[in-house]
Each structure stands twice: as C-alpha cells, then as structure tokens.
Design an enzyme around this catalytic site. Sequence first.
Site, PDB file in Angstrom:
ATOM      1  N   LYS A   1      -3.146   2.141  22.342  1.00  0.00           N
ATOM      2  CA  LYS A   1      -3.513   2.863  21.118  1.00  0.00           C
ATOM      3  C   LYS A   1      -4.959   2.544  20.746  1.00  0.00           C
ATOM      4  O   LYS A   1      -5.727   3.421  20.341  1.00  0.00           O
ATOM      5  CB  LYS A   1      -2.551   2.456  19.997  1.00  0.00           C
ATOM      6  CG  LYS A   1      -2.917   2.968  18.604  1.00  0.00           C
ATOM      7  CD  LYS A   1      -2.356   4.337  18.310  1.00  0.00           C
ATOM      8  CE  LYS A   1      -2.964   5.061  17.128  1.00  0.00           C
ATOM      9  NZ  LYS A   1      -2.632   4.574  15.832  1.00  0.00           N
TER      10      LYS A   1
ATOM     11  N   GLU B   1     -13.442   1.100   9.064  1.00  0.00           N
ATOM     12  CA  GLU B   1     -12.924  -0.103   9.740  1.00  0.00           C
ATOM     13  C   GLU B   1     -13.782  -0.420  10.975  1.00  0.00           C
ATOM     14  O   GLU B   1     -13.261  -0.629  12.067  1.00  0.00           O
ATOM     15  CB  GLU B   1     -11.472   0.128  10.145  1.00  0.00           C
ATOM     16  CG  GLU B   1     -10.503   0.271   8.970  1.00  0.00           C
ATOM     17  CD  GLU B   1      -9.072   0.554   9.422  1.00  0.00           C
ATOM     18  OE1 GLU B   1      -8.841   1.601  10.062  1.00  0.00           O
ATOM     19  OE2 GLU B   1      -8.194  -0.271   9.140  1.00  0.00           O
TER      20      GLU B   1
ATOM     21  N   GLY C   1       0.835  -1.204   0.000  1.00  0.00           N
ATOM     22  CA  GLY C   1       0.000   0.000   0.000  1.00  0.00           C
ATOM     23  C   GLY C   1       0.864   1.245   0.000  1.00  0.00           C
ATOM     24  O   GLY C   1       1.756   1.385   0.845  1.00  0.00           O
TER      25      GLY C   1
ATOM     26  N   ASN D   1      -4.394  -0.196  12.847  1.00  0.00           N
ATOM     27  CA  ASN D   1      -4.971  -0.057  14.180  1.00  0.00           C
ATOM     28  C   ASN D   1      -5.717  -1.337  14.546  1.00  0.00           C
ATOM     29  O   ASN D   1      -6.044  -2.141  13.679  1.00  0.00           O
ATOM     30  CB  ASN D   1      -5.944   1.126  14.196  1.00  0.00           C
ATOM     31  CG  ASN D   1      -5.211   2.452  14.272  1.00  0.00           C
ATOM     32  OD1 ASN D   1      -4.308   2.613  15.092  1.00  0.00           O
ATOM     33  ND2 ASN D   1      -5.595   3.390  13.431  1.00  0.00           N
TER      34      ASN D   1
ATOM     35  N   GLY E   1       1.523   3.863   4.569  1.00  0.00           N
ATOM     36  CA  GLY E   1       2.576   3.199   3.785  1.00  0.00           C
ATOM     37  C   GLY E   1       3.352   4.192   2.949  1.00  0.00           C
ATOM     38  O   GLY E   1       4.586   4.137   2.866  1.00  0.00           O
TER      39      GLY E   1
END
Length: 309
Positions: free
Chosen positions: A185, A268, A7, A102, A12
């Site tokens: 996180k 996501e 990516g 994540n 990326g």
Amino acid sequence: MRILVLGAGGTGGYFGGRLVETGADVTFLVRERRAGQLAKEGLRIESPFGNAELQVKSLTADRIDTPYDLILLSCKAYHLTQALEDIAPAVGEGTLILPLLNGMAHLDRLVERFGSSKVLGGLCHLAVTLTGEGVVQHMSKLHRVTYGPLEEGQKARCAEIEALFSEAGFDSKCSDRIRNDLWKKWALLATLAGITCLMRSSMDAVAATERGTSYTRAMLEECVAIAGAEGFELDEKFVEGTYGFLTHKSAVQTSSMLRDIQNDAEVEADHIIGDLVARGDKAGIETPMLDMAYCHLQAYVATREARKS
Ligand SMILES: NC(=O)c1ccc[n+]([C@@H]2O[C@H](COP(=O)([O-])OP(=O)(O)OC[C@H]3O[C@@H](n4cnc5c(N)ncnc54)[C@H](OP(=O)(O)O)[C@@H]3O)[C@@H](O)[C@H]2O)c1
C-alpha cells in the site's frame, strides 16, 4: 466489544459509522469542534453504498474513564503525538489498537508507547473526505479494511475483529502478512502522491506526456527497492500491476495529498515520503525521485507555515 474510534474524520467517520449501523458499541474520541458538530447534526455519510445520518456516542480525551477493547486509530500522521497521549487512558490490559494510517512509522511509535502485544497492523482502501460541513463523503466503490497480527499471540483476538467486521457494511480481510500488505500500500501510495504532487496533475495526464511513465516507474522502483532492503520483496506481479494501474490512460486518479495542497492544508509529507527517503538513506539506496518529491513537499510546508505565522 467496546470500540473507541479516534477521529470522526474521513476514515474514522466512515468505518466507525458503518460499525454503528450494525449496532456495535462505538464511541468516537473527538475534539471540541467535531464533538459539537456530531451532537448537533449527527454523523453524516454520503456514499455510493448508501447515505447515513447516525446519532453516535462521542467524547473528548479528558472524559475517558475506562479502557476499551478495540481502538481504531484514524488520525493523520502529523497528529499522532497528541493522539497517542489522548488514547492512553483508553488502553488497558486487553486493548487492541488498530491503526488505519498510511505509511509505517506510526507502528513503531505505537509499539514503543503501548507494547507490541496491543498493536495490530492495519490499512484501508478508501477514497473519502470530510467536508467543511462535517459530512463524510465517500468517493468510490471501494471500502476495505485489511488488518492482521504483528505477532503470533494476536491471532485469536483477530478472530474477534473478524466476527465484528463481517457484520459491517464494508469489506474486510484478516491478513497473516500484514507488514507485506502495508509495504504494498505504501509503495503504491507514495508513488501516486509523489508523482501527482510533483506534476500537479492526475496520473492520466502524467501518463500522456512524453516521459511521464518513466518517472512513475522510477519512483515505484525506488519504493520497491527500499521495501526489499527492509526484508519485504514485493513480487513482480504486484510491481507490474501497480505500474499498469498508475500509468493506464484512464488512470484519472489524483492523491489526497495533492488535494490537500490544492486546499492549502497540512500534508503527511514526512510520514509518507520523508520516511521512505530516510529508510533509503539508511540502506544506501539512491532515491532521486523520492528526494525530489520530498524537497517539493518540504518547500510547500515551509512556505505554508511562513505564510500562516
Ligand atoms: N481519506 C482517505 O480516503 C484515506 C484512505 C486511506 C488511508 N487514509 C489514511 O488514514 C489516515 C486518516 O486520514 P483521514 O482522511 O481520515 O483524515 P481526516 O479526514 O483529517 O480525519 C482525521 C480526524 O482525526 C481527528 N483527530 C486528530 N487528532 C485527534 C485527537 N488527538 N483527538 C481526536 N481527534 C483527532 C481530526 O480531528 P480535528 O478536526 O479535530 O483535527 C480529524 O477529524 C491518514 O494517515 C490517511 O493517509 C486516508
């Protein structure tokens, strides 16, 4: 060290590009559209740490013919299944995979597919987006990768990565408690994403309402309870620091998930919120705030899919 970055999107593109600047041997694994963009215009980064226009090596999955030493995995979670297939020919005996996604569920998927010795823990602190024109736009003065071994035998290999990253123009840290770091996180991000998506507002606007901070507190505590049930006690200093950060009157931040919703993009939801709900269910922990956020996101996903079909 031969590095493959899956990516050339926000994360990326940013970290891969910064490694290219040091002269590292980096190849981007991309799909046709991005391959064309990179060939025509190069990898373009706009950042408070300096802009860059880089000629980079890229290839599509069908052209991988040898293993790489390090694979940086920087796709969105909803692209993981295809990404695992696509990197498979690049994974050899000595390959290490460093995911920057994540959440946590991708770690199990990677270990199941490639074996535990090849997978490191990793996360990044960054606010970056890929524009429609293919520019990696970095929006804050934070650019840090934290990574670490998931098993003892990986420590020496992590030292190689440490040497590589220390040359690059971003901050990096090798952590011997990477799973703990990942939970921290995730707890922060899930609360930020959950609250901003539910309230369709930045955190300062939520904090300025009569009960906004109590919702933020409740969602954060649900995340912390789930981490605890999985054996990761997030200390009080972290919890209070995170709560303070998210409810401060100048906490103008929103989440990339809210920006995705506002741009009618994929989210996501399952990976960041749904997985926490599932882990809470498994541990017998009630998660009314996360449930509501997940319901809200699932409704968004279903409505969006129905409209697009
Ligand atoms: N953006 C941030 O500031 C940030 C910060 C911290 C963590 N993260 C996390 O980092 C992860 C990546 O986020 P991101 O913002 O970098 O996403 P992104 O900008 O959407 O970039 C992901 C890139 O991966 C590419 N990709 C997906 N599957 C691929 C495949 N099989 N082969 C080749 N390329 C593939 C996509 O290409 P296509 O265009 O071809 O789909 C896209 O360019 C997420 O889990 C996110 O939560 C992001």
